[in-house]
Design an enzyme around this catalytic site. Structure first.
Site, mmCIF file in Angstrom:
data_model
loop_
_atom_site.group_PDB
_atom_site.id
_atom_site.type_symbol
_atom_site.label_atom_id
_atom_site.label_comp_id
_atom_site.label_asym_id
_atom_site.label_seq_id
_atom_site.Cartn_x
_atom_site.Cartn_y
_atom_site.Cartn_z
ATOM 1 N N ARG A 14 30.634 -7.474 27.229
ATOM 2 C CA ARG A 14 30.205 -6.711 28.400
ATOM 3 C C ARG A 14 29.613 -5.365 27.975
ATOM 4 O O ARG A 14 29.739 -4.979 26.829
ATOM 5 C CB ARG A 14 31.382 -6.496 29.349
ATOM 6 C CG ARG A 14 32.521 -5.704 28.735
ATOM 7 C CD ARG A 14 33.641 -5.512 29.769
ATOM 8 N NE ARG A 14 34.680 -4.655 29.229
ATOM 9 C CZ ARG A 14 35.742 -4.218 29.910
ATOM 10 N NH1 ARG A 14 35.907 -4.586 31.181
ATOM 11 N NH2 ARG A 14 36.640 -3.436 29.369
ATOM 12 N N ASN A 53 31.208 -0.204 35.969
ATOM 13 C CA ASN A 53 32.616 -0.207 35.572
ATOM 14 C C ASN A 53 32.800 0.567 34.284
ATOM 15 O O ASN A 53 32.155 0.262 33.275
ATOM 16 C CB ASN A 53 33.090 -1.656 35.328
ATOM 17 C CG ASN A 53 34.556 -1.746 34.999
ATOM 18 O OD1 ASN A 53 35.412 -1.522 35.857
ATOM 19 N ND2 ASN A 53 34.874 -2.040 33.740
ATOM 20 N N GLU A 54 33.638 1.570 34.315
ATOM 21 C CA GLU A 54 34.062 2.277 33.101
ATOM 22 C C GLU A 54 32.894 2.674 32.203
ATOM 23 O O GLU A 54 32.739 2.185 31.084
ATOM 24 C CB GLU A 54 35.069 1.422 32.314
ATOM 25 C CG GLU A 54 36.349 1.172 33.107
ATOM 26 C CD GLU A 54 37.372 0.317 32.347
ATOM 27 O OE1 GLU A 54 36.986 -0.360 31.386
ATOM 28 O OE2 GLU A 54 38.538 0.331 32.733
ATOM 29 N N GLU A 74 42.403 1.212 38.459
ATOM 30 C CA GLU A 74 43.085 0.141 37.724
ATOM 31 C C GLU A 74 44.371 0.738 37.166
ATOM 32 O O GLU A 74 44.336 1.682 36.385
ATOM 33 C CB GLU A 74 42.210 -0.382 36.569
ATOM 34 C CG GLU A 74 40.884 -0.970 37.046
ATOM 35 C CD GLU A 74 40.011 -1.522 35.914
ATOM 36 O OE1 GLU A 74 40.497 -1.605 34.769
ATOM 37 O OE2 GLU A 74 38.845 -1.846 36.187
ATOM 38 N N TRP A 91 44.659 -4.921 24.696
ATOM 39 C CA TRP A 91 43.571 -4.432 23.842
ATOM 40 C C TRP A 91 43.982 -3.398 22.802
ATOM 41 O O TRP A 91 43.140 -2.938 22.037
ATOM 42 C CB TRP A 91 42.450 -3.872 24.715
ATOM 43 C CG TRP A 91 42.913 -3.051 25.879
ATOM 44 C CD1 TRP A 91 43.076 -3.497 27.163
ATOM 45 C CD2 TRP A 91 43.297 -1.675 25.882
ATOM 46 N NE1 TRP A 91 43.526 -2.477 27.967
ATOM 47 C CE2 TRP A 91 43.675 -1.352 27.219
ATOM 48 C CE3 TRP A 91 43.363 -0.671 24.915
ATOM 49 C CZ2 TRP A 91 44.099 -0.074 27.600
ATOM 50 C CZ3 TRP A 91 43.789 0.586 25.284
ATOM 51 C CH2 TRP A 91 44.159 0.880 26.598
ATOM 52 N N GLU A 130 40.552 -11.773 28.260
ATOM 53 C CA GLU A 130 41.722 -11.032 28.739
ATOM 54 C C GLU A 130 42.896 -11.914 29.128
ATOM 55 O O GLU A 130 43.737 -11.495 29.922
ATOM 56 C CB GLU A 130 41.311 -10.110 29.903
ATOM 57 C CG GLU A 130 40.423 -8.967 29.449
ATOM 58 C CD GLU A 130 40.058 -7.999 30.570
ATOM 59 O OE1 GLU A 130 40.376 -8.294 31.737
ATOM 60 O OE2 GLU A 130 39.446 -6.959 30.267
ATOM 61 N N MET A 187 45.542 -12.443 27.665
ATOM 62 C CA MET A 187 46.843 -11.887 27.308
ATOM 63 C C MET A 187 47.136 -10.569 28.030
ATOM 64 O O MET A 187 48.103 -9.895 27.721
ATOM 65 C CB MET A 187 46.961 -11.770 25.796
ATOM 66 C CG MET A 187 46.757 -13.143 25.167
ATOM 67 S SD MET A 187 47.230 -13.282 23.446
ATOM 68 C CE MET A 187 48.995 -13.509 23.590
ATOM 69 N N HIS A 188 46.309 -10.237 29.009
ATOM 70 C CA HIS A 188 46.556 -9.073 29.862
ATOM 71 C C HIS A 188 47.336 -9.545 31.073
ATOM 72 O O HIS A 188 47.004 -10.552 31.683
ATOM 73 C CB HIS A 188 45.218 -8.453 30.287
ATOM 74 C CG HIS A 188 45.344 -7.053 30.790
ATOM 75 N ND1 HIS A 188 46.043 -6.726 31.917
ATOM 76 C CD2 HIS A 188 44.870 -5.888 30.292
ATOM 77 C CE1 HIS A 188 45.982 -5.413 32.106
ATOM 78 N NE2 HIS A 188 45.282 -4.884 31.124
#
Ligand SMILES: [Zn+2]
Ligand SMILES: [Zn+2]
Ligand SMILES: [Zn+2]
Lengths: 659, 659, 659
Positions: free
Chosen positions: C107, C145-146, C333, C341, C381, C383-384
């Site tokens: 991204r 985003n971010e 968020e 991460w 993601e 594992m988030h």
């Protein structure tokens, strides 16, 4: 007639004056060696200019070895395409993970996907096979050398990048299937044309693990088909000879089970001190590295022996095609002095070369070939030892080999009652998302292996799809990727009475690299009788207590807990965010150990083993037992003597016991 | 008439308003400075646009310094080709070891092999030499600035890559010779066309050390010829002026002996605190770095003084061409406050600037030039100190310089009785294959130097081909590459009575970078009376005991043992794989020390020195003695007082003693 | 009517079957959530092929959330341009600091300067705004985003490199101005053509800090104008809705004050455990990281809350444009389980999700939105964690959210009496020349913040140009770049009675990135009544003692001393090179603290605060007080209970007190 361990060496007639092979062959025979491996890097001498072959030097060398009583293993020289080929076709060169061309000037500078290189690989293989395929001294072949060494298992550009889309199209049929399989809706990674897909490098942040997994599979398939082309030619032009390959240490660059198919037997290259410095899984502390600096760690070596011994087990349609040579695995290159490629390259302890040889035998190896006969006087490896020094005098390894009594080492079966499961898909997916910088697939897997070896057990390492019916206990330390079909096989195995033991992260992921939408353990939830509750990645300094019976164990690196739905908790966490949650669970014959801690693993395994009547023996650090052909090899790998069961074991020594 | 140490500074009229040089010159003269160095980065002001020269600002500045009583050292401004030149000819830019172009925007952004840049280098040199070559204030020249700084000694692509094959062809004549010399048969690296050869970068694994060695020699020859072109022009257009160059600290990027040829004398840039943080050989621990953080380490500095003092010694056809200025080495840039380029840049201790100046004198330096007059207010070096602060007030260094009494520092000879040998070929080859990550050529060499300095000795550092006949003891710590001719010279030297002391790895390698096929010590085996038995690379935590007389020493990093054939063992290893083998050996006047351990080295050297009547003095840590022109400089480099021989030495201080 | 904290979540209808949004919306409402954020990465689903829009899935999802009672925040999907766009226009891709293209596959793979991407950004923004701009469920917008996540704030080639010269020309007008402003005379870096200027990468050595500073400003301006284009479209097509952006943690990639302009309010993404492992300024030791591994560090989190709360304060012409939704900052968020991460990703402590939520409220946040609703089952993601597990069962965060009582958290003012100043120009310039590897702008700034928070104070973090008139004490920890205008403002502030406290390196540099030629403190010298004497960069292990009253403090990392010209010394250095020099100075209302040492800073601040009548409270480690709307939040962040003022504070807990 009983057969015994045989010995060999790797020699390089192209590096020495023409009179040397005759002299060396005689010395080798006197030392008790049977085989000599030749020519894996000699392309520029076989074909100095395009299409001009020069065989005289090799004809003479092979004849000299033959006259000296040696049998010859020849190699395809494809690890080192010559300058004239590379400069004429630079598109042969591979790309690294930084997207840079990897240049000519050392070795393995080719991309397995290059159609041009494929053609030249077949051409040179055909040429050497025609020349020597039926030579009476030639008993077998090695393909290329050490697939994937120096991270060459994957090229990240050029020919490989060009071939990847077609491989995907063949696998998935439609882009819709690809996008679904990879979950490309995430971050709008959906493709609308096959040609849009590239290798997963130089991205802004981490790649999609499904993308990585398929790229690794694709690269593995390239090595398999590259080798298959050479095998086919060798089978045709060199009937009755074996074909093998010398695999590496803890190599993750391809699926070894896939690539090994079609070989007669598997070989590997055993460098115990370099392995400990350079290839050891992350769990090995600096203290361990110093303690075993001059021998390597017994279990890291043993793991590789057991891995390669089991590599072709249970694969239909395979087996020995040649005759007259041992059919078990070979150690094709065995360190016999210091190596040159680790950050530190200590001298082996006195007795280490003998100990390595004996261990290889005890773990099922039929032939040990020392690398190399004489230390090289030129180029990259001048600081690597051989049996002879630069000045051609015998080095310490030579003296140790000379003192070996081969009749101590009869060939025969390794009577392992326990199987440990290993799979490259799980390795790749696990390491693509470690979640804990101090953990890895190898670390987790080797910890279970060490726990078993500390209990005195012989272990078969096998692919999960192998025939596991003969084992009383099957341990699967880190199979994070399990298919529905594999889940069914595990159920059948448990139903038949086999005890199954799983480690953390088991059955967390689908074959496509996603998570099971029903959560861990996906299709194994019923068998295991539980679901994941939490997992915890422990930074150094952070531990999680586990209570098991009277004992308390401090898990490091990883801890996971479970919701029970049929299983019962054998151990629970105490304190911390997992307080009171289940840490070790069991349903029927199936046990899952959720916490990473070697003593805990050993304790749980020990009880299971005793329950099925396998006797265990808690061995001191560095003391190991290995069994083969009715003998037991008692080993002390420590640099100091150890007292054990009334015996005094000398430092770095072994004894062959009957029974 | 006795001459004394003189002082100087580096100033930048182009950085300040036009009225400043006149003011500064007067201040400089008042402070006792004699020389000012100008213009090494001022090309864009001399020639703002192609072919348009603007000299007015520099004319006025030089005149101002002259009026103020200062003498001027001018520089060729070639370290900083301007943007207009680089953007017109981007092929001037060099390549880094990753194969990337090194961009415009700082300095040293050129490839020594670029024919276009060569032309412009000659053009600007000619222009400035014509303008100022006979200016009465101009007494000498500096070529460019700090050859090889920021790893610019070698470009790995572009012009250098293009020129390499022709250099090889000139050296070897035929590809057959090249392939043999490099041992290219190893890994089929044989070339069939000169154009196939590239710089040894981006390879799959390590390069052939012979390839590396020749690439380094090739790059060194480029710097030598680049400078030679400038020297020729300066000699022609600026008669009677000296030409020097300001070399770096522990720089390995070229053969300094080759490049220094043709200069009148050698200069170097002395940054003691940055040196310790940034350039210190790997043997210096973090504790040592903290202890000497505010002074630098006396021996690391002293080593460089002694290296540059001896650089032109014994070279025929050289010597001072200019007149009226000191002919000894200069410190062209002397730190006089904090530097800005190390990871940490501590403030020097009180007294450090005086101590550095006195040490420079005692090690043979004739002129110390402080960098820089006023701290820069713009760009990369704003955090580097000068004698004046940003606000033009005197900084601490200024006050220390002001308090110096130059009559304490008469010029004259450094009465060294010991020579230590140093050679860039050995350095390159050693470091191309260190075999032990904690070892290097500099670490090994500096350890011997420190052992000698700890015994209170003055040391000449010389090339092995220098005239060594005047020395009672010659120490060669790390000459791993020794030619047959050099071996003959060592034999003659030993025969004449000189004591020779060699360190590990001596005479292991041929001038081509291979190993001697007769093994270490190759052509020196007879002289030394021994051959290599084993070498051992010791990881941190692993030591090897050596027994020498009553003492036991724990060798670290490296230990090697010998087979004796004429020599006798002075010390042997105890325990470990080298148990009972010879560690220190002697035959006649020749001693070899096989184990790396500074106290052992000091003990062995101490006995040899006393045997030939050189008195030694075991000095406390951080206390040093240096002698020149009949004086002795007693120094305490510690941040605390030290009692020694009845004297109390203040922290960071010195005393000049008679005799 | 009192308003209270509201809750939200981030959800991804495109990742789940079409029946899920309806089910999820109901669950979310039940859990007490008000808002759901959607679609920031869903471009490939909105526009699967160029110009072909598919809105049905999003229409249905938004309707489902609406029916379930949720309000929707929509996003422009520009962080993830689809493959079809990137492959058609590869010039959209950004370049990294190594000069390499950053590839498609994750991204943020776009260059803010790309005219083509700008066009597509406007096109997709217009399309989604037209579709949903007036949808009754849609209450607001998030842009992209971010910004700058994964170092994407700056592209170092391609479109950005091409646009840089024109930006410079617009800023400087002439090359002469540019060369003067940057001090390009240094090292002959002067330009003669705008096109000669490139991004400051791949240079031979460090870049000119002025070059860096302007490149950073240029890149920041690109983000600002990129966002402004989206805001303009959203304002036009979605009247009455708010526009915000979710900023990052300790992000340095652009000037947040510049980019935030034009938004209604600011949001940020709060990941406490990942922050501590990954984004923590260098001052945080490994012990601190282990201690707070399961909660994050309260002050690192609090700093970001306070930073974003103050971001739009005092900016004219701004403020809420939407209606019916909270106008304070949001946490867009909020971590509610483990992240995926950081190198290590520990499980949050029990109570941590509640503690984070309460802290956010107390620091002025009006809405907390948990990331994410359901854990992703595919891609990067997996594992988030989310509020729901992969299997859609409630995870631990869900249970904690459920137990929150929102009426404990009334909205209202944070009554901060102290302002702490923060500026990105100073950050960039400081970090471009740290001079001490262990120091940075964030480390220095956060140390002062921690000192204030340890004293129990609420702190407003503001830009130096904000209106500071209401504060009794203003602390400026690291404003190394101060303009003459800012200096005048500080003088006026001090004259009005406000106490000013400055840290080291204050006012050292000009707005152009040079040093003041009159030296530190440049235009603030009169106000401060002193000039710089020395600065000292302290390597680890080296400390500098400071005597202050009865106390002695050991400064680490940095120490500077002053020449007094009106100020007096409150504290002096003792020993070392700064012995007896002034360490802390004061003139009138202005104090400067020259040594880096948190307790010293706390002691000096404490006295100043008490002098102006602000009461301070020395809090135990990990205990914090925060005040809002007449309530006080008492927090214990330690993993163990703490006794404090007669209360026993449970581990990882909080209490809301009246007053
Ligand atoms: Zn598999
Ligand atoms: Zn030399
Ligand atoms: Zn600003």
């Amino acid at each position: 007639m009983t057969e015994y361990l045989q010995l060999a060496t790797c020699d390089y007639p192209e590096h020495v004056p023409a009179d040397r092979p005759a002299i060396y062959a005689e010395q080798q025979r006197e030392l008790g060696l049977t085989y000599v491996r030749l020519a894996e890097f000699a392309w520029s001498r076989m074909e100095p200019r395009p299409g001009e072959f020069e065989w005289a030097w090799l004809d003479e060398a092979i004849d000299a070895y033959q006259r000296g009583g040696m049998q010859v293993v020849l190699c395809t020289p494809t690890p080192t395409p010559p300058a004239w080929l590379i400069r004429a076709h630079p598109e042969i060169l591979p790309y690294d993970e930084q997207g840079r061309v990897r240049e000519f000037g050392s070795r393995r500078h080719y991309d397995f996907a290059s159609p041009i290189y494929r053609e030249h690989s077949r051409r040179i293989t055909r040429a050497i096979a025609e020349r020597y395929g039926e030579h009476p001294a030639v008993v077998g072949w090695q393909t290329d050398n050490e697939w994937a060494c120096h991270n060459t298992g994957r090229s990240y550009g050029g020919a490989s990048a060009a071939a990847f889309p077609a491989w995907l199209e063949a696998k998935y049929g439609s882009l819709e299937q690809l996008n679904t399989a990879w979950g490309n809706v995430f971050w709008s990674m959906e493709y609308t044309d096959w040609a849009q897909v590239k290798p997963p490098i130089l991205l802004v942040t981490e790649p999609n693990p499904s993308h990585v997994l398929d790229y690794y599979r694709f690269c593995s398939s390239l090595i398999a088909s590259f080798q298959a082309e050479q095998i086919a030619i060798l089978r045709e032009r060199s009937p009755g000879r074996f074909v093998t390959h010398n695999f590496m240490i803890f190599e993750s660059g391809f699926d070894h089970y896939e690539v090994a198919k079609g070989l007669d037997f598997v070989s590997w290259d055993n460098y115990p001190t370099g392995m400990l410095e350079f290839f050891a899984p992350s769990g090995q502390s600096d203290d361990i590295k110093t303690h075993f600096a001059r021998t390597g760690h017994p279990d890291l070596i043993g793991f590789n022996h057991d891995l390669y011994r089991g590599m072709l087990k249970g694969q239909e349609g395979l087996g020995r095609q040649g005759a007259g040579t041992p059919s078990g695995p070979w150690v094709m290159e065995q360190q016999c002095g210091q190596v040159n490629w680790a950050p530190f390259n200590p001298l082996p302890a006195r007795g280490a070369v003998q100990l390595w040889t004996a261990q290889a035998w005890a773990h099922g190896v039929d032939v040990v070939s020392y690398f190399r006969w004489r230390a090289a006087t030129m180029a990259q490896e001048v600081m690597h030892s051989g049996l002879l020094r630069h000045d051609e005098t015998p080095d310490r390894g030579y003296e140790e080999v000379k003192a070996l009594k081969l009749s101590d080492f009869p060939l025969g079966e390794v009577p392992a009652k326990v199987a440990l499961l290993h799979d490259y898909d799980s390795l790749w997916l696990y390491d693509a998302q470690k979640h804990s910088a101090s953990m890895s697939y190898w670390t987790q897997t080797v910890t279970y292996y060490m726990a078993l070896r500390s209990l005195g057990l012989d272990v078969d390492i096998l692919h999960p799809d192998a025939d596991l019916s003969g084992y009383k206990v099957v341990v699967a330390p880190a199979l994070t990727l399990i298919s529905a079909e594999q889940a069914r096989q595990f159920s059948a195995l448990a139903a038949s009475g086999t005890r199954l033991v799983f480690g953390p992260r088991t059955a967390f992921r689908t074959p496509g690299g996603e998570t099971w939408s029903e959560g861990q353990f996906g299709p194994m939830s019923d068998l295991i009788g539980a679901k994941l509750l939490q997992y915890d990645s422990l930074r150094p300094g952070l531990t999680q207590s586990v209570k098991y019976g009277e004992g308390t164990f401090a898990a490091t690196d990883w801890a996971e807990s479970y919701r029970l739905s049929g299983a019962r908790a054998l151990a629970s966490y105490a304190g911390g965010p997992l307080d009171t949650q289940a840490a070790v669970i069991r349903k029927g014959h199936v046990t899952v150990i959720g916490a990473h801690q070697q003593e805990l693993i050993g304790t749980v395994l020990s009880e299971i083993l005793m329950n099925v009547g396998i006797s265990v023996e808690t061995l001191p650090d560095g003391v190991r037992l290995s069994r083969r052909a009715g003998k037991t090899l008692l080993q002390n790998w420590n640099p100091h003597p150890v007292k054990w069961q009334g015996r005094l074991l000398a430092p770095v020594s072994f004894t062959v016991l009957d029974a």
